[in-house]
Design a protein around this motif. Sequence first.
Motif, PDB file in Angstrom:
ATOM      1  N   HIS A 118       6.091  32.444 -16.912  1.00 41.59           N
ATOM      2  CA  HIS A 118       6.793  33.104 -15.959  1.00 41.59           C
ATOM      3  C   HIS A 118       7.972  33.852 -16.301  1.00 41.59           C
ATOM      4  O   HIS A 118       8.323  35.110 -16.141  1.00 41.59           O
ATOM      5  CB  HIS A 118       6.850  32.556 -14.564  1.00 41.59           C
ATOM      6  CG  HIS A 118       5.623  32.179 -13.908  1.00 41.59           C
ATOM      7  ND1 HIS A 118       5.616  31.251 -12.982  1.00 41.59           N
ATOM      8  CD2 HIS A 118       4.368  32.264 -14.178  1.00 41.59           C
ATOM      9  CE1 HIS A 118       4.282  30.951 -12.622  1.00 41.59           C
ATOM     10  NE2 HIS A 118       3.525  31.479 -13.316  1.00 41.59           N
ATOM     11  N   PHE A 119       8.846  33.080 -16.833  1.00 36.54           N
ATOM     12  CA  PHE A 119       9.931  33.726 -17.380  1.00 36.54           C
ATOM     13  C   PHE A 119       9.850  34.694 -18.663  1.00 36.54           C
ATOM     14  O   PHE A 119      10.577  35.748 -18.652  1.00 36.54           O
ATOM     15  CB  PHE A 119      10.787  32.473 -17.985  1.00 36.54           C
ATOM     16  CG  PHE A 119      12.013  32.717 -18.798  1.00 36.54           C
ATOM     17  CD1 PHE A 119      13.323  33.154 -18.171  1.00 36.54           C
ATOM     18  CD2 PHE A 119      12.075  33.038 -20.077  1.00 36.54           C
ATOM     19  CE1 PHE A 119      14.356  33.516 -18.881  1.00 36.54           C
ATOM     20  CE2 PHE A 119      13.317  33.305 -20.866  1.00 36.54           C
ATOM     21  CZ  PHE A 119      14.283  33.702 -19.992  1.00 36.54           C
ATOM     22  N   GLU A 120       8.723  34.515 -19.279  1.00 36.09           N
ATOM     23  CA  GLU A 120       8.630  35.556 -20.360  1.00 36.09           C
ATOM     24  C   GLU A 120       8.324  36.816 -19.988  1.00 36.09           C
ATOM     25  O   GLU A 120       8.595  37.935 -20.277  1.00 36.09           O
ATOM     26  CB  GLU A 120       7.623  34.934 -21.361  1.00 36.09           C
ATOM     27  CG  GLU A 120       7.122  35.873 -22.726  1.00 36.09           C
ATOM     28  CD  GLU A 120       6.229  35.470 -23.610  1.00 36.09           C
ATOM     29  OE1 GLU A 120       6.304  35.918 -24.562  1.00 36.09           O
ATOM     30  OE2 GLU A 120       5.528  34.541 -23.163  1.00 36.09           O
ATOM     31  N   THR A 121       7.176  36.699 -18.875  1.00 36.03           N
ATOM     32  CA  THR A 121       6.759  37.891 -18.367  1.00 36.03           C
ATOM     33  C   THR A 121       7.917  38.726 -17.543  1.00 36.03           C
ATOM     34  O   THR A 121       8.177  39.923 -17.849  1.00 36.03           O
ATOM     35  CB  THR A 121       5.534  37.536 -17.310  1.00 36.03           C
ATOM     36  OG1 THR A 121       4.489  37.114 -18.034  1.00 36.03           O
ATOM     37  CG2 THR A 121       5.169  38.920 -16.751  1.00 36.03           C
ATOM     38  N   VAL A 181      16.979  30.156 -25.686  1.00 38.27           N
ATOM     39  CA  VAL A 181      16.285  30.359 -24.209  1.00 38.27           C
ATOM     40  C   VAL A 181      17.290  29.943 -23.325  1.00 38.27           C
ATOM     41  O   VAL A 181      17.492  30.513 -22.149  1.00 38.27           O
ATOM     42  CB  VAL A 181      14.856  29.711 -24.038  1.00 38.27           C
ATOM     43  CG1 VAL A 181      14.597  29.851 -22.726  1.00 38.27           C
ATOM     44  CG2 VAL A 181      14.043  30.374 -24.865  1.00 38.27           C
ATOM     45  N   LYS A 182      18.071  28.885 -23.488  1.00 41.24           N
ATOM     46  CA  LYS A 182      19.006  28.384 -22.461  1.00 41.24           C
ATOM     47  C   LYS A 182      20.217  29.579 -22.394  1.00 41.24           C
ATOM     48  O   LYS A 182      20.488  29.459 -21.074  1.00 41.24           O
ATOM     49  CB  LYS A 182      19.893  27.087 -23.116  1.00 41.24           C
ATOM     50  CG  LYS A 182      20.805  26.487 -22.387  1.00 41.24           C
ATOM     51  CD  LYS A 182      21.303  25.226 -22.978  1.00 41.24           C
ATOM     52  CE  LYS A 182      22.469  24.557 -22.147  1.00 41.24           C
ATOM     53  NZ  LYS A 182      22.916  23.275 -22.653  1.00 41.24           N
ATOM     54  N   GLU A 183      20.742  30.109 -23.357  1.00 40.11           N
ATOM     55  CA  GLU A 183      21.789  31.035 -23.102  1.00 40.11           C
ATOM     56  C   GLU A 183      21.264  32.151 -22.476  1.00 40.11           C
ATOM     57  O   GLU A 183      21.835  32.799 -21.642  1.00 40.11           O
ATOM     58  CB  GLU A 183      22.327  31.605 -24.658  1.00 40.11           C
ATOM     59  CG  GLU A 183      23.198  30.488 -25.469  1.00 40.11           C
ATOM     60  CD  GLU A 183      23.497  30.838 -26.746  1.00 40.11           C
ATOM     61  OE1 GLU A 183      24.553  31.109 -27.082  1.00 40.11           O
ATOM     62  OE2 GLU A 183      22.588  31.105 -27.494  1.00 40.11           O
ATOM     63  N   LEU A 184      19.862  32.664 -22.992  1.00 41.59           N
ATOM     64  CA  LEU A 184      19.365  33.571 -22.262  1.00 41.59           C
ATOM     65  C   LEU A 184      19.133  33.586 -20.750  1.00 41.59           C
ATOM     66  O   LEU A 184      19.427  34.282 -19.929  1.00 41.59           O
ATOM     67  CB  LEU A 184      18.015  33.971 -22.735  1.00 41.59           C
ATOM     68  CG  LEU A 184      17.208  35.391 -22.212  1.00 41.59           C
ATOM     69  CD1 LEU A 184      18.304  36.530 -22.623  1.00 41.59           C
ATOM     70  CD2 LEU A 184      15.972  35.526 -22.903  1.00 41.59           C
ATOM     71  N   ILE A 226       9.486  26.470 -26.738  1.00 40.54           N
ATOM     72  CA  ILE A 226      10.068  27.657 -27.350  1.00 40.54           C
ATOM     73  C   ILE A 226      11.566  27.419 -26.975  1.00 40.54           C
ATOM     74  O   ILE A 226      11.978  27.293 -26.015  1.00 40.54           O
ATOM     75  CB  ILE A 226       9.685  28.713 -26.182  1.00 40.54           C
ATOM     76  CG1 ILE A 226       8.188  29.076 -26.349  1.00 40.54           C
ATOM     77  CG2 ILE A 226      10.276  30.056 -26.915  1.00 40.54           C
ATOM     78  CD1 ILE A 226       7.443  29.142 -27.868  1.00 40.54           C
ATOM     79  N   ASP A 227      12.336  27.559 -28.313  1.00 41.81           N
ATOM     80  CA  ASP A 227      13.716  27.092 -28.165  1.00 41.81           C
ATOM     81  C   ASP A 227      14.656  28.272 -28.203  1.00 41.81           C
ATOM     82  O   ASP A 227      15.587  28.620 -27.431  1.00 41.81           O
ATOM     83  CB  ASP A 227      14.251  26.389 -29.424  1.00 41.81           C
ATOM     84  CG  ASP A 227      15.492  26.237 -29.700  1.00 41.81           C
ATOM     85  OD1 ASP A 227      16.131  25.114 -28.912  1.00 41.81           O
ATOM     86  OD2 ASP A 227      16.140  26.605 -30.342  1.00 41.81           O
ATOM     87  N   SER A 228      14.019  29.431 -28.942  1.00 43.77           N
ATOM     88  CA  SER A 228      14.962  30.669 -29.075  1.00 43.77           C
ATOM     89  C   SER A 228      14.008  31.739 -29.143  1.00 43.77           C
ATOM     90  O   SER A 228      12.883  31.860 -29.319  1.00 43.77           O
ATOM     91  CB  SER A 228      15.990  30.598 -30.335  1.00 43.77           C
ATOM     92  OG  SER A 228      16.484  29.373 -30.330  1.00 43.77           O
ATOM     93  N   ILE A 229      14.700  33.056 -28.940  1.00 42.00           N
ATOM     94  CA  ILE A 229      14.147  34.360 -28.765  1.00 42.00           C
ATOM     95  C   ILE A 229      14.783  35.113 -29.864  1.00 42.00           C
ATOM     96  O   ILE A 229      16.174  35.276 -29.923  1.00 42.00           O
ATOM     97  CB  ILE A 229      14.142  35.253 -27.657  1.00 42.00           C
ATOM     98  CG1 ILE A 229      13.741  34.176 -26.663  1.00 42.00           C
ATOM     99  CG2 ILE A 229      13.464  36.446 -27.905  1.00 42.00           C
ATOM    100  CD1 ILE A 229      12.103  34.049 -26.787  1.00 42.00           C
ATOM    101  N   VAL A 230      14.016  35.773 -31.121  1.00 41.53           N
ATOM    102  CA  VAL A 230      14.817  36.764 -31.938  1.00 41.53           C
ATOM    103  C   VAL A 230      14.132  38.163 -31.402  1.00 41.53           C
ATOM    104  O   VAL A 230      12.985  38.225 -31.618  1.00 41.53           O
ATOM    105  CB  VAL A 230      14.611  36.493 -33.459  1.00 41.53           C
ATOM    106  CG1 VAL A 230      13.216  36.345 -33.787  1.00 41.53           C
ATOM    107  CG2 VAL A 230      15.230  37.332 -34.236  1.00 41.53           C
TER     108      VAL A 230
END
Length: 386
Positions: free
Chosen positions: A220-223, A202-205, A252-256
């Motif tokens: 809010h970020f996710e939306t 999430v940090k890199e994203l 939430i640390d990461s997104i795949v």
Amino acid sequence: MLIIPEKQENQKQVLTLNELSKRKVVEHNSLITSIAKMDKTPLKMFELAVSCINTEEPPKDNIVYLSKRDLFAFFKVSDNDKHSRFKEAIEKMQKQAFFQIKEEAGKGFKFKSIVPIPYVEWTDYHDEVKIEFHREIMPYLINLKKNFTQHALSDIAELNSKYSIILYRWLSMNYNQYEHYSVKGGRRAEQVEAYRNPLISVKELRVMTDTVADYKRFTHFETRVLKEPLDEITKHTSFNVTYDKIKKGRSIDSIVFHIEKKRTADDNSYKLEDTAYQEDKARKAETEDKLAIEAMKSNYTTLLLENMLLSPFEMQDTKIMAGLQVHVYPLYDELKNLRGLNGVKDHLSYVASKQEAYSKRNVPKYLKKAIEQYLPTVKRQDLNNE
């Protein structure tokens, strides 16, 4: 009738909308993963301009030409205020928009901030728009031999969010590598699958989408950065994309991401290429199996097992056995003709005594080298005896 001669040098090529819709955007991966400090309109204009670069014959003056009429059509602008909006977008791109590029350099990183298009020229009475790229951005757009991404301009045209464009470019970068290594090889199966299911923290994203200081609440970020852009990408581009959230502790640390490419009638050439590759692969596998079976029946295999130069586990590897049958056993036949089967046994006994130098990961290569070094000695001895 007045005949106007064709220009032979520095001829301007003004591309039509129909031509633009068929064009590809090719960029270095460092540019794909950079921070785009601009909103959607300058970013789309940059992508549009990049698609006009002929990578085989790049413009020496870093200039491309667009039709103003078709540029408005690309942006779907049809109101009476379009010229002032176009002027405003150009000014914003030149005054505010830049790419922040991060590259490895020595023991750390090198950072570059580049205004990609510093010069645009047009008139209110002519259809032509002249666009000049900054010299520092050109290495990321031309002479790309590796680490580059190609995506369809027509996909970008349909995206109406900055985050949609950024995510689409990044997903294309990963999926391009999935397609490349699926066909060409060179990566383990799990590595290939990782390109189709790319993981990002999430940090890199947040850094890549320039939202480090925005949308502090993850919902809010996710939306705004995930759900809405991915819905748009799935609806308007060649990708179907879903994602999963990975937790670390309570946050939430990461997104795949999970990328699937939509199949169309235009994929026939790819399918034919893929089918030919699979058929060739099947033929090679069949040949390898036959050679491995021949090797297993050979007396030389028994001798290798007795001298512990080949393990039962390695004997089950068709690649190893086929390699022995093709590259090693014919040389043992030569030695057998010169010194008999006992000569082969003596050679293998000697090789076994020196096997601390042998890498068990490449049995055929080691044994081939050993017999190739020994055979000339045997032949010289026989000549001296004669």
